[in-house]
Motif scaffolding. Structure first.
Motif, PDB file in Angstrom:
ATOM      1  N   ILE A  84       0.836  -1.199   0.000  1.00  0.00           N
ATOM      2  CA  ILE A  84       0.000   0.000   0.000  1.00  0.00           C
ATOM      3  C   ILE A  84       0.875   1.255   0.000  1.00  0.00           C
ATOM      4  N   LEU A  85       1.871   1.281   0.857  1.00  0.00           N
ATOM      5  CA  LEU A  85       2.747   2.458   0.954  1.00  0.00           C
ATOM      6  C   LEU A  85       3.567   2.653  -0.317  1.00  0.00           C
ATOM      7  N   SER A  86       4.093   1.568  -0.867  1.00  0.00           N
ATOM      8  CA  SER A  86       4.888   1.651  -2.102  1.00  0.00           C
ATOM      9  C   SER A  86       4.044   2.148  -3.270  1.00  0.00           C
ATOM     10  N   ASN A  87       2.796   1.717  -3.326  1.00  0.00           N
ATOM     11  CA  ASN A  87       1.912   2.118  -4.423  1.00  0.00           C
ATOM     12  C   ASN A  87       1.559   3.597  -4.393  1.00  0.00           C
ATOM     13  N   THR A  88       1.834   4.269  -3.281  1.00  0.00           N
ATOM     14  CA  THR A  88       1.540   5.702  -3.208  1.00  0.00           C
ATOM     15  C   THR A  88       2.793   6.546  -3.435  1.00  0.00           C
ATOM     16  N   GLY A  89       3.890   5.901  -3.823  1.00  0.00           N
ATOM     17  CA  GLY A  89       5.085   6.655  -4.175  1.00  0.00           C
ATOM     18  C   GLY A  89       6.154   6.726  -3.107  1.00  0.00           C
ATOM     19  N   ILE A  90       5.978   6.034  -2.006  1.00  0.00           N
ATOM     20  CA  ILE A  90       7.015   6.019  -0.978  1.00  0.00           C
ATOM     21  C   ILE A  90       8.042   4.960  -1.387  1.00  0.00           C
ATOM     22  N   PRO A  91       9.302   5.351  -1.531  1.00  0.00           N
ATOM     23  CA  PRO A  91      10.318   4.386  -1.959  1.00  0.00           C
ATOM     24  C   PRO A  91      10.453   3.238  -0.958  1.00  0.00           C
ATOM     25  N   SER A  92      10.644   2.032  -1.465  1.00  0.00           N
ATOM     26  CA  SER A  92      10.741   0.860  -0.587  1.00  0.00           C
ATOM     27  C   SER A  92      11.904   0.985   0.391  1.00  0.00           C
ATOM     28  N   LYS A  93      12.944   1.731   0.022  1.00  0.00           N
ATOM     29  CA  LYS A  93      14.081   1.913   0.943  1.00  0.00           C
ATOM     30  C   LYS A  93      13.682   2.735   2.175  1.00  0.00           C
ATOM     31  N   ASN A  94      12.557   3.458   2.084  1.00  0.00           N
ATOM     32  CA  ASN A  94      12.083   4.263   3.211  1.00  0.00           C
ATOM     33  C   ASN A  94      11.018   3.555   4.042  1.00  0.00           C
ATOM     34  N   ILE A  95      10.748   2.299   3.694  1.00  0.00           N
ATOM     35  CA  ILE A  95       9.757   1.517   4.436  1.00  0.00           C
ATOM     36  C   ILE A  95      10.485   0.350   5.093  1.00  0.00           C
ATOM     37  N   LYS A  96      10.525   0.383   6.408  1.00  0.00           N
ATOM     38  CA  LYS A  96      11.201  -0.675   7.158  1.00  0.00           C
ATOM     39  C   LYS A  96      10.163  -1.445   7.960  1.00  0.00           C
ATOM     40  N   ASP A  97      10.538  -2.642   8.379  1.00  0.00           N
ATOM     41  CA  ASP A  97       9.638  -3.375   9.256  1.00  0.00           C
ATOM     42  C   ASP A  97      10.428  -3.935  10.427  1.00  0.00           C
ATOM     43  N   LYS A  98       9.733  -4.058  11.528  1.00  0.00           N
ATOM     44  CA  LYS A  98      10.340  -4.561  12.754  1.00  0.00           C
ATOM     45  C   LYS A  98       9.310  -5.447  13.452  1.00  0.00           C
ATOM     46  N   LEU A  99       9.641  -6.727  13.570  1.00  0.00           N
ATOM     47  CA  LEU A  99       8.780  -7.701  14.234  1.00  0.00           C
ATOM     48  C   LEU A  99       9.513  -8.199  15.463  1.00  0.00           C
ATOM     49  N   GLU A 100       8.944  -7.935  16.633  1.00  0.00           N
ATOM     50  CA  GLU A 100       9.603  -8.287  17.892  1.00  0.00           C
ATOM     51  C   GLU A 100       8.669  -9.103  18.768  1.00  0.00           C
ATOM     52  N   ASN A 101       9.267  -9.814  19.712  1.00  0.00           N
ATOM     53  CA  ASN A 101       8.486 -10.473  20.748  1.00  0.00           C
ATOM     54  C   ASN A 101       8.033  -9.411  21.743  1.00  0.00           C
ATOM     55  N   GLN A 102       6.795  -9.505  22.147  1.00  0.00           N
ATOM     56  CA  GLN A 102       6.285  -8.608  23.176  1.00  0.00           C
ATOM     57  C   GLN A 102       6.937  -8.996  24.498  1.00  0.00           C
ATOM     58  N   ASN A 103       7.489  -8.015  25.205  1.00  0.00           N
ATOM     59  CA  ASN A 103       8.109  -8.319  26.495  1.00  0.00           C
ATOM     60  C   ASN A 103       7.591  -7.438  27.629  1.00  0.00           C
ATOM     61  N   LYS A 104       6.581  -6.625  27.320  1.00  0.00           N
ATOM     62  CA  LYS A 104       5.908  -5.801  28.331  1.00  0.00           C
ATOM     63  C   LYS A 104       4.560  -5.408  27.760  1.00  0.00           C
ATOM     64  N   LYS A 105       3.847  -4.542  28.432  1.00  0.00           N
ATOM     65  CA  LYS A 105       2.558  -4.101  27.906  1.00  0.00           C
ATOM     66  C   LYS A 105       2.767  -3.472  26.529  1.00  0.00           C
ATOM     67  N   ILE A 106       1.837  -3.749  25.628  1.00  0.00           N
ATOM     68  CA  ILE A 106       1.988  -3.315  24.239  1.00  0.00           C
ATOM     69  C   ILE A 106       2.189  -1.805  24.138  1.00  0.00           C
ATOM     70  N   ALA A 107       1.375  -1.028  24.831  1.00  0.00           N
ATOM     71  CA  ALA A 107       1.488   0.431  24.761  1.00  0.00           C
ATOM     72  C   ALA A 107       2.864   0.893  25.230  1.00  0.00           C
ATOM     73  N   ASP A 108       3.355   0.312  26.321  1.00  0.00           N
ATOM     74  CA  ASP A 108       4.678   0.677  26.835  1.00  0.00           C
ATOM     75  C   ASP A 108       5.774   0.332  25.839  1.00  0.00           C
ATOM     76  N   GLN A 109       5.637  -0.808  25.189  1.00  0.00           N
ATOM     77  CA  GLN A 109       6.666  -1.221  24.238  1.00  0.00           C
ATOM     78  C   GLN A 109       6.654  -0.326  22.994  1.00  0.00           C
ATOM     79  N   ILE A 110       5.469   0.088  22.558  1.00  0.00           N
ATOM     80  CA  ILE A 110       5.375   1.017  21.422  1.00  0.00           C
ATOM     81  C   ILE A 110       6.026   2.351  21.777  1.00  0.00           C
TER      82      ILE A 110
END
Length: 156
Positions: A84-110
């Protein structure tokens, strides 16, 4: 240099609404990180000790299968968000992803991720819940909104 945007996502439609919002308002120079958390219970799948209860050992395969399914769903959501982001003109090099294990309350970790990564903005979807539940319990988006300091929070 553009904005650094933290975009917490899961497999819900609420997350996709936030992705679509970011796609509309972002500039090509913005850096966007898609941030997902595996449930805290996923750590149980890493346990392997002779002293573990036999019942746990018997059910571990089934339980961990559901954890792997959740991970696959998150990976699929990340791929869809990137598209979705790439299709709107945002270069793929500017889109990163991070998948982590939750280790505390979600809001606190965000919030911790936002501060550690020096993000300018957090954009997240809000789950549709009753006003009663939100008033007494609150949602993740509400907790992030009320707890984040020195960072812009947009709740879609």
């Amino acid at each position: 240099m553009g904005q650094k945007i933290l975009l917490p996502i899961d497999e819900s439609g609420n997350s996709l609404r936030a992705v679509n919002y970011v796609a509309k308002v972002s500039k090509p120079e913005d850096e966007i990180t898609l941030y997902s958390l595996l449930p805290i219970s996923s750590k149980a799948c890493e346990l392997d000790d002779p002293s573990l209860a036999p019942t746990f050992k018997q059910n571990k395969v089934v339980y961990c299968g559901s954890v792997n399914l959740k991970k696959d769903e998150l990976i699929s959501s990340i791929a869809k968000a990137k598209e979705i982001l790439s299709n709107t003109g945002i270069p793929s090099k500017n889109i990163k992803d991070k998948l982590e294990n939750q280790n505390k309350k979600i809001a606190d970790q965000i919030i911790d991720e936002a501060h550690q990564g020096k993000y300018d903005t957090i954009v997240m979807g809000k789950k549709k819940r009753s006003k009663y539940i939100d008033f007494f319990i609150g949602g993740v988006a509400k907790k992030v909104l009320l707890s984040a300091k020195d960072i812009t929070v947009v709740v879609v």
